[in-house]
Design a protein around this motif. Structure first.
Motif, PDB file in Angstrom:
ATOM      1  N   MET A  24     -36.268 -51.025  43.797  1.00 58.08           N
ATOM      2  CA  MET A  24     -35.401 -50.551  42.800  1.00 58.08           C
ATOM      3  C   MET A  24     -35.771 -50.289  41.568  1.00 58.08           C
ATOM      4  O   MET A  24     -35.618 -49.342  40.732  1.00 58.08           O
ATOM      5  N   ASP A  25     -36.937 -51.030  41.043  1.00 58.12           N
ATOM      6  CA  ASP A  25     -37.490 -50.714  39.763  1.00 58.12           C
ATOM      7  C   ASP A  25     -38.430 -49.563  39.729  1.00 58.12           C
ATOM      8  O   ASP A  25     -38.600 -49.297  38.701  1.00 58.12           O
ATOM      9  N   LYS A  26     -38.827 -49.208  40.791  1.00 50.55           N
ATOM     10  CA  LYS A  26     -39.799 -48.101  40.873  1.00 50.55           C
ATOM     11  C   LYS A  26     -38.860 -46.828  41.090  1.00 50.55           C
ATOM     12  O   LYS A  26     -39.466 -45.474  41.081  1.00 50.55           O
ATOM     13  N   ALA A  27     -37.544 -46.642  41.212  1.00 43.54           N
ATOM     14  CA  ALA A  27     -36.718 -45.452  41.424  1.00 43.54           C
ATOM     15  C   ALA A  27     -36.516 -44.937  40.052  1.00 43.54           C
ATOM     16  O   ALA A  27     -36.664 -45.567  38.966  1.00 43.54           O
ATOM     17  N   ASP A  28     -36.464 -43.580  40.106  1.00 42.32           N
ATOM     18  CA  ASP A  28     -36.225 -42.674  38.854  1.00 42.32           C
ATOM     19  C   ASP A  28     -34.779 -42.986  38.323  1.00 42.32           C
ATOM     20  O   ASP A  28     -34.764 -42.781  37.190  1.00 42.32           O
ATOM     21  N   GLU A  61     -34.166 -48.451  50.495  1.00 44.10           N
ATOM     22  CA  GLU A  61     -35.052 -48.682  49.397  1.00 44.10           C
ATOM     23  C   GLU A  61     -36.371 -49.087  49.724  1.00 44.10           C
ATOM     24  O   GLU A  61     -37.386 -48.429  48.935  1.00 44.10           O
ATOM     25  N   CYS A  62     -36.625 -49.826  50.673  1.00 45.67           N
ATOM     26  CA  CYS A  62     -38.013 -50.415  50.889  1.00 45.67           C
ATOM     27  C   CYS A  62     -38.896 -49.077  51.534  1.00 45.67           C
ATOM     28  O   CYS A  62     -39.952 -48.842  51.361  1.00 45.67           O
ATOM     29  N   MET A 117     -38.197 -45.805  51.020  1.00 43.31           N
ATOM     30  CA  MET A 117     -38.525 -44.789  49.973  1.00 43.31           C
ATOM     31  C   MET A 117     -39.738 -45.287  49.141  1.00 43.31           C
ATOM     32  O   MET A 117     -40.313 -44.488  48.748  1.00 43.31           O
ATOM     33  N   GLU A 118     -39.670 -46.744  48.770  1.00 43.78           N
ATOM     34  CA  GLU A 118     -40.700 -47.222  48.219  1.00 43.78           C
ATOM     35  C   GLU A 118     -42.199 -47.158  48.804  1.00 43.78           C
ATOM     36  O   GLU A 118     -42.943 -46.691  48.008  1.00 43.78           O
ATOM     37  N   SER A 119     -42.055 -47.093  50.061  1.00 48.07           N
ATOM     38  CA  SER A 119     -43.215 -47.146  50.947  1.00 48.07           C
ATOM     39  C   SER A 119     -43.811 -45.807  50.990  1.00 48.07           C
ATOM     40  O   SER A 119     -44.925 -45.707  51.077  1.00 48.07           O
ATOM     41  N   GLY A 176     -42.574 -42.896  49.357  1.00 50.20           N
ATOM     42  CA  GLY A 176     -42.124 -41.817  48.402  1.00 50.20           C
ATOM     43  C   GLY A 176     -43.386 -40.839  47.993  1.00 50.20           C
ATOM     44  O   GLY A 176     -42.823 -39.897  47.483  1.00 50.20           O
ATOM     45  N   THR A 177     -44.389 -41.342  47.982  1.00 50.88           N
ATOM     46  CA  THR A 177     -45.381 -40.387  47.312  1.00 50.88           C
ATOM     47  C   THR A 177     -45.692 -39.484  48.307  1.00 50.88           C
ATOM     48  O   THR A 177     -46.489 -38.407  48.052  1.00 50.88           O
TER      49      THR A 177
END
Length: 202
Positions: free
Chosen positions: A1-5, A116-117, A119-121, A123-124
């Protein structure tokens, strides 16, 4: 969540906590609100969407309802991943299908914290905006009841959902709600102490 825009408060207790901390103008922004508003905007701006999560039956029902509610909205694709950890090969195929679809928005309904996990993994690697919407798909499809507004405003939507799915949600709520209350009280206490210290120093 910290890495979300962007992170939005999906529950009234979080909104109440934010108001206690001085963010008084923030209102609740639920997954369903985001889903409907963005589908409307995507229809108007001719941006296609992709649906990832839930079962194929639910996805078919969601797609059919979207066709009725947003007639010119393009659903570029849907994906019902297996209810188990996915291999790198399986995830790569999902990513390829999303990117090949040309979707501008990908709604991800895998539940928290799985979505969330994911998307973080990845997302790029995804060439669209990803938005986690929790359990929106089965609710929008009509398979689960959406809490009435007065229940949502009272901050009791979690109880409404727990009554519908006690076996699935009991441990989740039991392990998250008490820690949230404890940490919220600690943060409020620290802020109050900090404010009092500043007043004394002044």
């Amino acid at each position: 969540m910290d890495k979300a825009d962007l992170v939005t408060p999906d529950g009234m207790p979080i909104v109440w906590m934010m108001k206690k901390l001085g963010i008084v103008e923030q209102d609740r922004v639920a997954g369903m609100d985001i889903f409907l508003a963005i589908c409307q905007k995507c229809m108007e701006d001719e941006i296609s969407i992709y649906l990832l999560g839930s079962t194929q039956k639910v996805l078919d029902m969601v797609t059919a309802k979207l066709t009725r509610d947003f007639p010119s909205l393009k659903v570029a694709g849907t994906e019902s991943p297996p209810f188990r950890p996915l291999s790198d090969v399986e995830n790569s195929k999902i990513i390829s299908r999303i990117n090949s679809s040309g979707a501008g928005i990908t709604f991800i309904s895998l539940g928290c914290p799985k979505q969330e996990c994911w998307m973080e993994s990845y997302g790029t690697l995804i060439e669209s905006v990803m938005i986690g919407v929790g359990g929106v798909f089965p609710v929008y499809a009509g398979l689960k009841k959406y809490a009435p507004r007065w229940i949502r405003n009272m901050g009791l939507e979690w109880l409404y959902r727990l009554i519908q799915e006690p076996r699935r949600l009991f441990m989740r709520y039991f392990t998250t709600i008490p820690p949230f209350i404890w940490l919220a009280l600690q943060q409020i206490r620290q802020q109050s102490k900090h404010r009092n210290d500043n007043q004394l120093n002044f």
